[in-house]
Scaffold this motif. Structure first.
Motif, PDB file in Angstrom:
ATOM      1  N   SER A 132      62.991  19.661  34.132  1.00 39.85           N
ATOM      2  CA  SER A 132      63.113  19.628  35.592  1.00 39.85           C
ATOM      3  C   SER A 132      64.160  20.626  36.069  1.00 39.85           C
ATOM      4  O   SER A 132      63.973  21.300  37.087  1.00 39.85           O
ATOM      5  N   ARG A 133      65.267  20.739  35.323  1.00 37.77           N
ATOM      6  CA  ARG A 133      66.280  21.720  35.687  1.00 37.77           C
ATOM      7  C   ARG A 133      65.720  23.134  35.560  1.00 37.77           C
ATOM      8  O   ARG A 133      66.044  24.028  36.353  1.00 37.77           O
ATOM      9  N   THR A 134      64.883  23.339  34.554  1.00 35.47           N
ATOM     10  CA  THR A 134      64.255  24.645  34.375  1.00 35.47           C
ATOM     11  C   THR A 134      63.338  24.965  35.546  1.00 35.47           C
ATOM     12  O   THR A 134      63.319  26.092  36.060  1.00 35.47           O
ATOM     13  N   ARG A 135      62.548  23.972  35.980  1.00 34.95           N
ATOM     14  CA  ARG A 135      61.647  24.169  37.120  1.00 34.95           C
ATOM     15  C   ARG A 135      62.442  24.523  38.377  1.00 34.95           C
ATOM     16  O   ARG A 135      62.056  25.418  39.143  1.00 34.95           O
ATOM     17  N   PHE A 136      63.532  23.817  38.585  1.00 32.55           N
ATOM     18  CA  PHE A 136      64.355  24.067  39.773  1.00 32.55           C
ATOM     19  C   PHE A 136      64.973  25.460  39.713  1.00 32.55           C
ATOM     20  O   PHE A 136      65.021  26.171  40.719  1.00 32.55           O
ATOM     21  N   THR A 137      65.444  25.865  38.532  1.00 26.80           N
ATOM     22  CA  THR A 137      66.036  27.195  38.383  1.00 26.80           C
ATOM     23  C   THR A 137      64.995  28.282  38.643  1.00 26.80           C
ATOM     24  O   THR A 137      65.303  29.316  39.251  1.00 26.80           O
ATOM     25  N   ALA A 138      63.773  28.055  38.207  1.00 19.75           N
ATOM     26  CA  ALA A 138      62.697  29.011  38.493  1.00 19.75           C
ATOM     27  C   ALA A 138      62.460  29.121  39.991  1.00 19.75           C
ATOM     28  O   ALA A 138      62.194  30.210  40.515  1.00 19.75           O
ATOM     29  N   GLU A 139      62.572  27.992  40.697  1.00 22.66           N
ATOM     30  CA  GLU A 139      62.439  28.009  42.155  1.00 22.66           C
ATOM     31  C   GLU A 139      63.572  28.808  42.786  1.00 22.66           C
ATOM     32  O   GLU A 139      63.364  29.582  43.730  1.00 22.66           O
ATOM     33  N   LEU A 140      64.791  28.641  42.260  1.00 26.29           N
ATOM     34  CA  LEU A 140      65.935  29.400  42.770  1.00 26.29           C
ATOM     35  C   LEU A 140      65.728  30.900  42.581  1.00 26.29           C
ATOM     36  O   LEU A 140      66.105  31.709  43.436  1.00 26.29           O
ATOM     37  N   ALA A 141      65.153  31.273  41.443  1.00 24.25           N
ATOM     38  CA  ALA A 141      64.923  32.687  41.167  1.00 24.25           C
ATOM     39  C   ALA A 141      64.019  33.315  42.206  1.00 24.25           C
ATOM     40  O   ALA A 141      64.141  34.507  42.526  1.00 24.25           O
ATOM     41  N   ALA A 142      63.102  32.503  42.767  1.00 22.98           N
ATOM     42  CA  ALA A 142      62.137  33.027  43.740  1.00 22.98           C
ATOM     43  C   ALA A 142      62.654  32.974  45.169  1.00 22.98           C
ATOM     44  O   ALA A 142      62.338  33.855  45.978  1.00 22.98           O
ATOM     45  N   THR A 143      63.461  31.956  45.497  1.00 23.93           N
ATOM     46  CA  THR A 143      63.836  31.752  46.901  1.00 23.93           C
ATOM     47  C   THR A 143      65.333  31.714  47.154  1.00 23.93           C
ATOM     48  O   THR A 143      65.764  31.850  48.297  1.00 23.93           O
ATOM     49  N   GLY A 144      66.145  31.513  46.118  1.00 27.65           N
ATOM     50  CA  GLY A 144      67.573  31.337  46.317  1.00 27.65           C
ATOM     51  C   GLY A 144      68.359  32.634  46.199  1.00 27.65           C
ATOM     52  O   GLY A 144      67.820  33.715  45.979  1.00 27.65           O
ATOM     53  N   ALA A 145      69.679  32.501  46.353  1.00 31.79           N
ATOM     54  CA  ALA A 145      70.573  33.646  46.211  1.00 31.79           C
ATOM     55  C   ALA A 145      70.800  33.921  44.725  1.00 31.79           C
ATOM     56  O   ALA A 145      71.133  33.014  43.967  1.00 31.79           O
ATOM     57  N   THR A 146      70.610  35.152  44.308  1.00 34.08           N
ATOM     58  CA  THR A 146      70.801  35.533  42.912  1.00 34.08           C
ATOM     59  C   THR A 146      71.535  36.865  42.835  1.00 34.08           C
ATOM     60  O   THR A 146      71.482  37.669  43.773  1.00 34.08           O
ATOM     61  N   ILE A 147      72.210  37.081  41.707  1.00 34.93           N
ATOM     62  CA  ILE A 147      72.803  38.382  41.414  1.00 34.93           C
ATOM     63  C   ILE A 147      72.510  38.697  39.947  1.00 34.93           C
ATOM     64  O   ILE A 147      72.401  37.789  39.126  1.00 34.93           O
ATOM     65  N   PRO A 148      72.381  39.956  39.604  1.00 37.18           N
ATOM     66  CA  PRO A 148      72.111  40.307  38.207  1.00 37.18           C
ATOM     67  C   PRO A 148      73.378  40.241  37.365  1.00 37.18           C
ATOM     68  O   PRO A 148      74.487  40.527  37.858  1.00 37.18           O
ATOM     69  N   TYR A 149      73.233  39.858  36.104  1.00 37.49           N
ATOM     70  CA  TYR A 149      74.364  39.936  35.185  1.00 37.49           C
ATOM     71  C   TYR A 149      74.523  41.397  34.776  1.00 37.49           C
ATOM     72  O   TYR A 149      73.595  42.024  34.270  1.00 37.49           O
ATOM     73  N   ASP A 150      75.711  41.945  35.031  1.00 40.05           N
ATOM     74  CA  ASP A 150      75.946  43.361  34.763  1.00 40.05           C
ATOM     75  C   ASP A 150      77.087  43.605  33.786  1.00 40.05           C
ATOM     76  O   ASP A 150      77.622  44.712  33.702  1.00 40.05           O
ATOM     77  N   GLY A 151      77.457  42.560  33.041  1.00 38.59           N
ATOM     78  CA  GLY A 151      78.504  42.715  32.043  1.00 38.59           C
ATOM     79  C   GLY A 151      79.881  42.323  32.510  1.00 38.59           C
ATOM     80  O   GLY A 151      80.805  42.196  31.696  1.00 38.59           O
ATOM     81  N   ARG A 152      80.053  42.123  33.810  1.00 38.88           N
ATOM     82  CA  ARG A 152      81.360  41.698  34.306  1.00 38.88           C
ATOM     83  C   ARG A 152      81.646  40.257  33.890  1.00 38.88           C
ATOM     84  O   ARG A 152      80.717  39.467  33.717  1.00 38.88           O
ATOM     85  N   PRO A 153      82.923  39.878  33.761  1.00 41.99           N
ATOM     86  CA  PRO A 153      83.245  38.484  33.425  1.00 41.99           C
ATOM     87  C   PRO A 153      82.845  37.545  34.561  1.00 41.99           C
ATOM     88  O   PRO A 153      82.744  37.958  35.729  1.00 41.99           O
ATOM     89  N   LEU A 154      82.649  36.283  34.204  1.00 41.08           N
ATOM     90  CA  LEU A 154      82.250  35.305  35.219  1.00 41.08           C
ATOM     91  C   LEU A 154      83.301  35.144  36.316  1.00 41.08           C
ATOM     92  O   LEU A 154      82.968  34.791  37.448  1.00 41.08           O
ATOM     93  N   THR A 155      84.555  35.399  35.989  1.00 41.11           N
ATOM     94  CA  THR A 155      85.604  35.304  37.012  1.00 41.11           C
ATOM     95  C   THR A 155      85.347  36.285  38.153  1.00 41.11           C
ATOM     96  O   THR A 155      85.790  36.051  39.286  1.00 41.11           O
ATOM     97  N   ASP A 156      84.645  37.378  37.873  1.00 41.22           N
ATOM     98  CA  ASP A 156      84.264  38.329  38.923  1.00 41.22           C
ATOM     99  C   ASP A 156      82.893  38.000  39.514  1.00 41.22           C
ATOM    100  O   ASP A 156      82.670  38.187  40.711  1.00 41.22           O
ATOM    101  N   LEU A 157      81.980  37.507  38.672  1.00 39.73           N
ATOM    102  CA  LEU A 157      80.613  37.270  39.119  1.00 39.73           C
ATOM    103  C   LEU A 157      80.481  36.013  39.982  1.00 39.73           C
ATOM    104  O   LEU A 157      79.655  35.984  40.901  1.00 39.73           O
TER     105      LEU A 157
END
Length: 297
Positions: free
Chosen positions: A91-116
């Motif tokens: 269910s969490r996977t399904r919800f995350t797939a929904e976020l990928a289509a409609t929610g706010a996302t940013i690409p992982y570009d190698g920066r640490p999570l403290t910046d992302l």
């Protein structure tokens, strides 16, 4: 030999699959997810370290990953609406797939999570602001006098004004802030309009849409608000100037009004020392005397 070839092909295909990770960015959201038995993490910091390690591993394998903001309340509502068991990884996977289509996302570009993480939260705020302003504009409906769509006309007007502001601005990098007072809260939006070495202005499409929508809402509803811009160029002082929202247009602020706005503490009212190498000035003429686009009833 055939089995080995199939394994190789699957590894190649795996690199072609993009992935999305729903991220719990703060301790409060993390604690909310701990009520589910299948969510096995006990410590938020450990969770973030494991997420970061996974991101680095995927990047080293040539796999593209985006980060989405995982909201436990939205997740619970999603499971209720779809009839899914919230205490299930699928269910969490399904919800995350929904976020990928409609929610706010940013690409992982190698920066640490403290910046992302701050960047992801900012993107979520921008999307929410854009959707909220767009919804309010749509609700304005047609003009009772002429039948024109008031929200659409205001958006056209705001786009025209933004174009004139950028066209009349001095060369350099531009940082614009627009605020519109309203209920239940004031909307604030930021637009970066930097120029490259050839003088071409670069605009982020999502930022521009959000900025224009908020400005349009202020124009359409005649709400109090303002717009200020700071321009920066090598070898010259920064220039700061702005306008207040007045009816369906922008009224220029005087140099003194701009100075007072930047050099007064909002909470205490005390004076703040002006920045060095900054000119507080009146804005250029937008050349907007003829009947502009937009709704005029």
């Amino acid at each position: 030999m055939a089995r080995t070839d199939h394994r190789t092909l699957r590894r190649v295909l795996r690199r072609e699959i993009a992935g999305t990770i729903g991220l719990l960015t703060d301790e409060h959201d993390f604690r909310a997810m701990r009520r589910y038995r299948t969510f096995t993490f006990d410590d938020h910091l450990t969770y973030l370290h494991q997420i970061e390690a996974l991101l680095r591993t995927r990047a080293s394998q040539g796999t593209h990953t985006t980060l989405a903001l995982f909201d436990p309340e939205e997740y619970a509502g999603f499971c209720t609406d779809t009839g899914l068991d919230p205490d299930a990884p699928a269910s969490r996977t399904r919800f995350t797939a929904e976020l990928a289509a409609t929610g706010a996302t940013i690409p992982y570009d190698g920066r640490p999570l403290t910046d992302l993480v701050p960047a992801l939260v900012d993107e979520a705020v921008r999307q929410a602001t854009r959707e909220y302003a767009s919804t309010l504009l749509a609700r304005l409906g047609p003009c009772p006098t002429c039948g024109e769509d008031v929200g659409r006309a205001a958006f056209t007007r705001a786009s025209h004004l933004l174009t004139r502001i950028l066209d009349t601005a001095p060369p350099g990098d531009r940082h614009l802030v627009c605020s519109v007072s309203g209920q239940p809260e004031t909307l604030i939006t930021v637009l970066h309009a930097d120029q490259d070495t050839e003088g071409t202005t670069r605009l982020d499409e999502a930022e521009t849409l959000e900025f224009t929508s908020v400005l349009a809402l202020g124009l359409a509803t005649r709400s109090p608000g303002g717009l200020v811009m700071r321009t920066s160029a090598p070898g010259t002082p920064d220039r700061v100037y702005g306008w207040r929202l007045r009816g369906d247009t922008l009224a220029p602020l005087t140099a003194g009004e701009v100075f007072d706005a930047y050099c007064t503490d909002i909470e205490s009212g005390d004076l703040i020392s002006p920045e060095s190498d900054v000119d507080y000035c009146a804005p250029p003429d937008l050349g907007d005397r003829r009947t502009p686009p937009g709704h005029h009833h």
